[in-house]
Write a protein that holds these residues in place. Structure first.
Motif, short mmCIF file in Angstrom:
data_model
loop_
_atom_site.label_atom_id
_atom_site.label_comp_id
_atom_site.label_asym_id
_atom_site.label_seq_id
_atom_site.Cartn_x
_atom_site.Cartn_y
_atom_site.Cartn_z
N LEU A 65 -4.24 6.47 -7.97
CA LEU A 65 -3.40 5.61 -7.14
C LEU A 65 -3.34 6.10 -5.69
O LEU A 65 -3.43 5.30 -4.75
CB LEU A 65 -1.99 5.52 -7.72
N CYS A 66 -3.21 7.41 -5.51
CA CYS A 66 -3.17 7.96 -4.15
C CYS A 66 -4.48 7.72 -3.42
O CYS A 66 -4.51 7.32 -2.26
CB CYS A 66 -2.85 9.45 -4.18
N THR A 67 -5.59 7.95 -4.10
CA THR A 67 -6.91 7.78 -3.48
C THR A 67 -7.17 6.32 -3.14
O THR A 67 -7.64 6.01 -2.04
CB THR A 67 -8.00 8.31 -4.43
N VAL A 68 -6.88 5.43 -4.08
CA VAL A 68 -7.11 4.00 -3.84
C VAL A 68 -6.25 3.50 -2.68
O VAL A 68 -6.74 2.77 -1.80
CB VAL A 68 -6.84 3.18 -5.12
N SER A 69 -5.00 3.90 -2.65
CA SER A 69 -4.14 3.43 -1.56
C SER A 69 -4.55 4.02 -0.22
O SER A 69 -4.48 3.32 0.81
CB SER A 69 -2.68 3.75 -1.86
N LEU A 70 -5.00 5.26 -0.19
CA LEU A 70 -5.48 5.85 1.06
C LEU A 70 -6.74 5.16 1.56
O LEU A 70 -6.89 4.85 2.75
CB LEU A 70 -5.73 7.35 0.89
N LEU A 71 -7.67 4.91 0.64
CA LEU A 71 -8.91 4.22 1.03
C LEU A 71 -8.64 2.78 1.48
O LEU A 71 -9.20 2.32 2.48
CB LEU A 71 -9.90 4.23 -0.13
N ALA A 72 -7.77 2.08 0.76
CA ALA A 72 -7.46 0.70 1.13
C ALA A 72 -6.73 0.62 2.46
O ALA A 72 -7.06 -0.23 3.31
CB ALA A 72 -6.63 0.04 0.02
N SER A 73 -5.78 1.50 2.68
CA SER A 73 -5.07 1.44 3.96
C SER A 73 -5.95 1.89 5.12
O SER A 73 -5.82 1.36 6.23
CB SER A 73 -3.79 2.27 3.90
N SER A 74 -6.87 2.81 4.87
CA SER A 74 -7.82 3.20 5.92
C SER A 74 -8.76 2.04 6.24
O SER A 74 -9.08 1.79 7.41
CB SER A 74 -8.64 4.41 5.48
N ALA A 75 -9.23 1.33 5.22
CA ALA A 75 -10.12 0.19 5.44
C ALA A 75 -9.40 -0.92 6.20
O ALA A 75 -9.97 -1.55 7.09
CB ALA A 75 -10.63 -0.33 4.10
N ILE A 76 -8.16 -1.19 5.85
CA ILE A 76 -7.38 -2.21 6.55
C ILE A 76 -7.15 -1.81 8.00
O ILE A 76 -7.25 -2.63 8.91
CB ILE A 76 -6.03 -2.46 5.82
N TYR A 77 -6.90 -0.54 8.23
CA TYR A 77 -6.62 -0.07 9.61
C TYR A 77 -7.88 -0.15 10.47
O TYR A 77 -7.84 -0.61 11.61
CB TYR A 77 -6.09 1.37 9.55
N MET A 82 0.82 -1.19 0.00
CA MET A 82 0.00 0.00 0.00
C MET A 82 0.87 1.26 0.00
O MET A 82 0.52 2.23 -0.65
CB MET A 82 -0.91 0.03 1.23
N ASP A 83 1.97 1.20 0.74
CA ASP A 83 2.83 2.37 0.81
C ASP A 83 3.47 2.68 -0.55
O ASP A 83 3.54 3.84 -0.96
CB ASP A 83 3.94 2.18 1.85
N SER A 84 3.92 1.64 -1.22
CA SER A 84 4.56 1.87 -2.52
C SER A 84 3.55 2.35 -3.55
O SER A 84 3.89 3.16 -4.42
CB SER A 84 5.28 0.61 -3.00
N LEU A 85 2.31 1.88 -3.46
CA LEU A 85 1.26 2.35 -4.36
C LEU A 85 1.01 3.85 -4.16
O LEU A 85 0.90 4.61 -5.11
CB LEU A 85 -0.03 1.56 -4.12
N PHE A 86 0.97 4.27 -2.90
CA PHE A 86 0.79 5.68 -2.59
C PHE A 86 1.99 6.51 -3.08
O PHE A 86 1.81 7.59 -3.64
CB PHE A 86 0.60 5.88 -1.09
N LEU A 87 3.20 6.00 -2.89
CA LEU A 87 4.39 6.73 -3.31
C LEU A 87 4.48 6.87 -4.82
O LEU A 87 4.90 7.91 -5.34
CB LEU A 87 5.65 6.07 -2.76
N VAL A 88 4.07 5.84 -5.54
CA VAL A 88 4.06 5.92 -7.00
C VAL A 88 3.04 6.97 -7.45
O VAL A 88 3.30 7.78 -8.34
CB VAL A 88 3.76 4.54 -7.64
N GLY A 89 1.86 6.97 -6.83
CA GLY A 89 0.86 7.98 -7.16
C GLY A 89 1.34 9.38 -6.84
O GLY A 89 1.12 10.32 -7.61
N LEU A 90 2.01 9.54 -5.72
CA LEU A 90 2.55 10.84 -5.34
C LEU A 90 3.64 11.30 -6.31
O LEU A 90 3.70 12.47 -6.69
CB LEU A 90 3.10 10.77 -3.92
N LEU A 91 4.46 10.37 -6.75
CA LEU A 91 5.50 10.68 -7.73
C LEU A 91 4.88 11.15 -9.05
O LEU A 91 5.34 12.11 -9.66
CB LEU A 91 6.40 9.47 -7.97
N LEU A 92 3.80 10.49 -9.48
CA LEU A 92 3.12 10.90 -10.71
C LEU A 92 2.51 12.29 -10.57
O LEU A 92 2.54 13.09 -11.51
CB LEU A 92 2.05 9.88 -11.09
N LEU A 93 1.98 12.60 -9.40
CA LEU A 93 1.43 13.94 -9.17
C LEU A 93 2.53 15.01 -9.18
O LEU A 93 2.33 16.12 -9.68
CB LEU A 93 0.66 13.98 -7.85
#
Length: 93
Positions: free
Chosen positions: A77-89, A1-12
């Motif tokens: 990617l940022c939104t999906v990773s944030l939602l997925a990590s929030s749901a897991i938490y 999840m962290d790497s998915l968020f970082l890739v999305g952040l890099l694209l932004l």
């Protein structure tokens, strides 16, 4: 999840850099530096006068056709990773 968020952040971030380049944000800084350097440096002034060069330089317009896709994919990617990590938490415990 962290790497998915970082890739999305890099694209932004890449998208933001493209927007700055297309808007010619740095062109004003480069022009003012060249003008300032040309005024202080006596050697540059003599060369400019002997060659009869002007201070005006040719401007090039840069355009990035894939700029919008960087923004959309990065935001997705940022939104999906944030939602997925929030749901897991919250629901994972």
């Amino acid at each position: 999840m962290d790497s998915l968020f970082l890739v999305g952040l890099l694209l932004l971030i890449i998208y933001a850099i493209m927007v700055l380049i297309e808007a010619e944000f740095f062109t004003a800084f480069i022009k003012s530096f060249k003008h300032f350097y040309g005024r202080i440096n006596k050697k540059e002034q003599l060369i400019r006068e002997s060659e009869k060069r002007s201070d005006h330089s040719v401007m090039y317009r840069k355009s990035f056709p894939s700029r919008k896709s960087f923004f959309e994919i990065g935001l997705l990617l940022c939104t999906v990773s944030l939602l997925a990590s929030s749901a897991i938490y919250y629901f994972g415990r």
